[in-house]
Design an enzyme around this catalytic site. Structure first.
Site, PDB file in Angstrom:
ATOM      1  N   SER A   1      -0.019 -21.269 -39.736  1.00 57.91           N
ATOM      2  CA  SER A   1       0.722 -21.431 -40.979  1.00 57.91           C
ATOM      3  C   SER A   1       1.410 -22.780 -40.983  1.00 57.91           C
ATOM      4  O   SER A   1       1.837 -23.301 -39.956  1.00 57.91           O
ATOM      5  CB  SER A   1       1.743 -20.312 -41.142  1.00 57.91           C
ATOM      6  OG  SER A   1       2.927 -20.633 -40.464  1.00 57.91           O
ATOM      7  N   LYS A   2       1.475 -23.317 -42.171  1.00 58.54           N
ATOM      8  CA  LYS A   2       2.102 -24.613 -42.389  1.00 58.54           C
ATOM      9  C   LYS A   2       3.557 -24.562 -41.900  1.00 58.54           C
ATOM     10  O   LYS A   2       4.070 -25.509 -41.324  1.00 58.54           O
ATOM     11  CB  LYS A   2       2.021 -24.942 -43.883  1.00 58.54           C
ATOM     12  CG  LYS A   2       2.776 -26.175 -44.309  1.00 58.54           C
ATOM     13  CD  LYS A   2       1.972 -27.425 -44.131  1.00 58.54           C
ATOM     14  CE  LYS A   2       2.735 -28.660 -44.550  1.00 58.54           C
ATOM     15  NZ  LYS A   2       2.422 -29.825 -43.749  1.00 58.54           N
TER      16      LYS A   2
END
Ligand code: GLU
Length: 474
Positions: free
Chosen positions: A253-254
Site C-alpha cells: 500500500s502507498k
C-alpha cells in the site's frame, strides 16, 4: 466465436498503484492474446472519493506502458460513454426495470433506522444485514412517499433460499448461500449507482466477455450473477487475480511507503521492465524464461497459468529485471534515463559531454535503476573520499605502500592520458612491485576511488582524470 472484450475499470480515487497496473496488464493480455478489445472504463460513481488528476494519471501510466486502449473516454467506440458519471440515466432506467420485474424495490429507510439496526446487530454480535423492511411496501405507498419527496434508494431483492455458484477461471468453483446475501443497494439516494450495480450494467452493455480484477470481488460476484439472472442476461467469465503482498504477507500500500508505478518510473525504472515484472506477479510461463517484451507476453499469456496464491512483490527481483533492460538500452536511452538524476545532484555545467557519456556507460552494468547512478558516481564529483574501516585495513597491509608508490611514479611519468596507457601502467606496477591480483588492483582502486568494488579500473582511473588521481595518491 464471440470477440473477447476485457475492461480495466479503475476508480479515479488515487494514484495508480502496482496492483491496479497489474490488473490492467492482465486484462490487456487476456484481450490481446485472443485478438480481442481492451476497454477503459472510469468508475467515478463515488464522487466523494474523486481525486483531481487521477484520470489523467491513468492515461499517462497506460501510455507509458504501451498498453493501448481500444475504447475509452478518450477514444470512444460504439459502447460509450465510458465514464460512469455520464451514464446515470442508464443505471436509473435499468434499476427501474428491475423494480418493474419485482427483482428490486424502493427503500425509504432513514439513516437513523439503519443505524439502530446496526447497533442492534453489534449488540447481538452478528453481521449487519438490511432486514428487508421496505420490501413489503405497496405500489401506492411507494408512489405516495415519492410524491412527498421522501429520499429513497433502490435495493436488489435477494432470494432467501438456495445458493449461487460460478466457476472462476483462477479460483475454481465459488458458491455462496443466498440467505447470506444482503438486499444490496443498487441506486443511491443521490441517483448514483453503487459499484455493485454499475459494474454489471456496464459489463453487459459493453459486451465484456471476461472480467479480470482483484480477488477482493471473488465472494461478491454471486450478487452480480443474481443481477444478470434477474435481467435474463448472460454473465461474463470471471478471472480473479491473487493479491499482491510483500515479504511477510502484508498487502502493498502507498500508505506504507510502497512505490506506485510513477514512483518507480521517477526513480528510473523502465516501463517495459515494470510491465515484464508485473506479468510475473501471479502468472508464470511454461518455460523458465522471465524476460518478455509486451508482444511476447501477449503471445504467451495463458490464463490457465495464473496462480491463485498471493503474489509476492519483491523489489530485488524487480531490480534484477530492470537491470536486464538497462544493460540493453542504447547509449542515448541510457543517457536519457540517468541524466535527469545526475543533473539534480551535481553541477554539470562545466562538465564535458563526452566525459559524461562515457561515465554513464561505464556504470551501465552496475546500476539497476536510473537514480542509482547518483550514488555510484559520487566519487567522480567529490573532491575528497572517505575510506571505511575495511578499506583502511586493506591499505594497512604490508607492501601496499610500495605498490602505491610505484603506481604514483608511473602515473606521473605517463605522457598521454588514455585507457590503454593506464592499463599499461597497472601492468608495470605488477612487474615492478611484484604484486598481482587483489594485492595489485585493490590498493589502487581503494586509494583512487575510495571503494573496494566498481567498474573496470583503468576506465575508472581514466575518467577520474590525472589531477584527481594524483591528488588522491597524496
Ligand atoms: N472500480 C473497481 C476498482 O477499482 C473495479 C473493479 C472491477 O474491475 O470490477 O476496484
Amino acid at each position: 466465436m464471440e470477440k473477447v472484450r476485457t475492461r480495466f475499470a479503475p476508480s479515479p480515487t488515487g494514484f495508480m498503484h502496482i496492483g491496479n497496473l497489474r490488473s490492467a496488464l492482465f486484462e490487456y493480455l487476456v484481450a490481446k492474446h485472443n485478438n480481442g478489445d481492451f476497454i477503459l472504463r472510469i468508475e467515478d460513481t463515488d464522487q466523494s472519493r474523486y481525486v483531481e488528476g487521477a484520470v489523467e494519471f491513468i492515461y499517462d501510466t497506460l501510455n507509458l506502458c504501451n498498453i493501448k486502449i481500444d475504447e475509452g473516454p478518450n477514444n470512444p467506440g460504439e459502447f460509450g460513454p465510458y465514464t460512469q458519471s455520464e451514464r446515470l440515466d442508464l443505471y436509473k432506467k435499468y434499476a427501474l426495470e428491475l423494480v418493474e420485474k419485482g427483482e428490486a424495490y424502493y427503500c425509504f429507510c432513514t439513516e437513523e433506522r439503519l443505524n439502530r439496526l446496526r447497533e442492534e446487530a453489534d449488540i447481538r454480535k452478528v453481521a449487519f444485514m438490511y432486514d428487508g423492511h421496505c420490501k413489503k411496501l405497496t405500489k401506492e405507498e411507494v408512489a405516495e412517499k415519492i410524491k412527498n419527496g421522501e429520499k429513497y434508494v433502490i435495493r436488489q431483492k435477494m432470494p432467501k433460499e438456495g445458493s449461487t455458484s460460478y466457476d472462476d477461471i483462477v479460483y475454481g468453483n465459488i458458491t455462496v448461500e443466498n440467505n447470506l446475501l444482503e438486499d444490496q443497494i443498487l441506486l443511491k439516494s443521490d441517483g448514483y449507482p453503487t459499484y455493485n450495480f454499475a459494474n454489471v450494467i456496464d459489463d453487459h452493455l459493453m459486451n465484456i466477455t471476461h472480467v479480470v480484477r482483484g480477488n477482493e470481488y471473488l465472494s461478491s460476484t454471486p450478487k452480480y450473477l443474481l443481477l444478470y439472472k434477474a435481467f435474463g442476461w448472460k454473465s461474463p467469465e470471471y478471472i480473479h487475480l491473487p493479491h499482491i503482498v510483500k515479504e511477510g504477507g502484508k498487502k502493498i500500500s502507498k500508505r506504507d511507503g510502497d512505490s506506485t508505478f510513477m514512483d518507480l518510473y521517477n526513480d528510473g525504472y523502465l516501463p517495459e521492465a515494470i510491465i515484464n515484472y508485473l506479468a510475473l506477479l501471479g502468472w508464470s510461463p511454461e518455460d523458465n524464461n522471465e524476460i518478455f517484451t509486451l508482444d511476447e507476453l501477449i503471445e504467451k499469456f495463458d490464463v490457465k497459468r495464473i496462480n491463485n496464491s498471493p503474489a509476492v512483490y519483491d523489489v530485488m527481483k524487480l531490480r534484477w529485471v530492470n537491470a536486464h533492460y538497462i544493460k540493453n538500452l542504447s547509449d542515448d536511452d541510457l543517457y536519457k534515463l540517468t541524466i535527469p538524476h545526475l543533473e539534480k545532484e551535481y553541477d554539470l555545467s562545466k562538465v564535458d559531454d563526452n566525459w559524461l557519456k562515457s561515465l554513464i556507460n561505464l556504470y551501465r552494468n552496475h546500476i539497476s535503476y536510473g537514480k542509482q547512478i547518483v550514488e555510484e558516481v559520487k566519487l567522480f564529483f567529490d573532491l575528497d573520499i572517505n575510506l571505511d574501516q575495511e578499506c583502511i585495513d586493506f591499505l594497512n597491509q604490508e607492501g601496499v605502500d610500495n605498490t602505491l608508490k610505484v603506481f604514483k611514479e608511473e602515473i606521473l611519468a605517463l605522457e598521454e592520458w588514455n585507457v590503454d596507457n593506464i592499463r599499461e601502467v597497472i601492468n608495470k606496477v605488477k612487474d615492478r612491485a611484484s604484486v598481482k591480483g587483489k594485492m595489485l588492483f585493490m590498493p589502487i582502486r581503494i586509494k583512487v576511488s575510495g571503494i573496494m568494488h566498481g567498474p573496470e579500473l583503468p576506465d575508472t582511473i581514466y575518467l577520474l582524470g590525472k589531477e584527481k588521481v594524483l591528488n588522491r595518491l597524496k
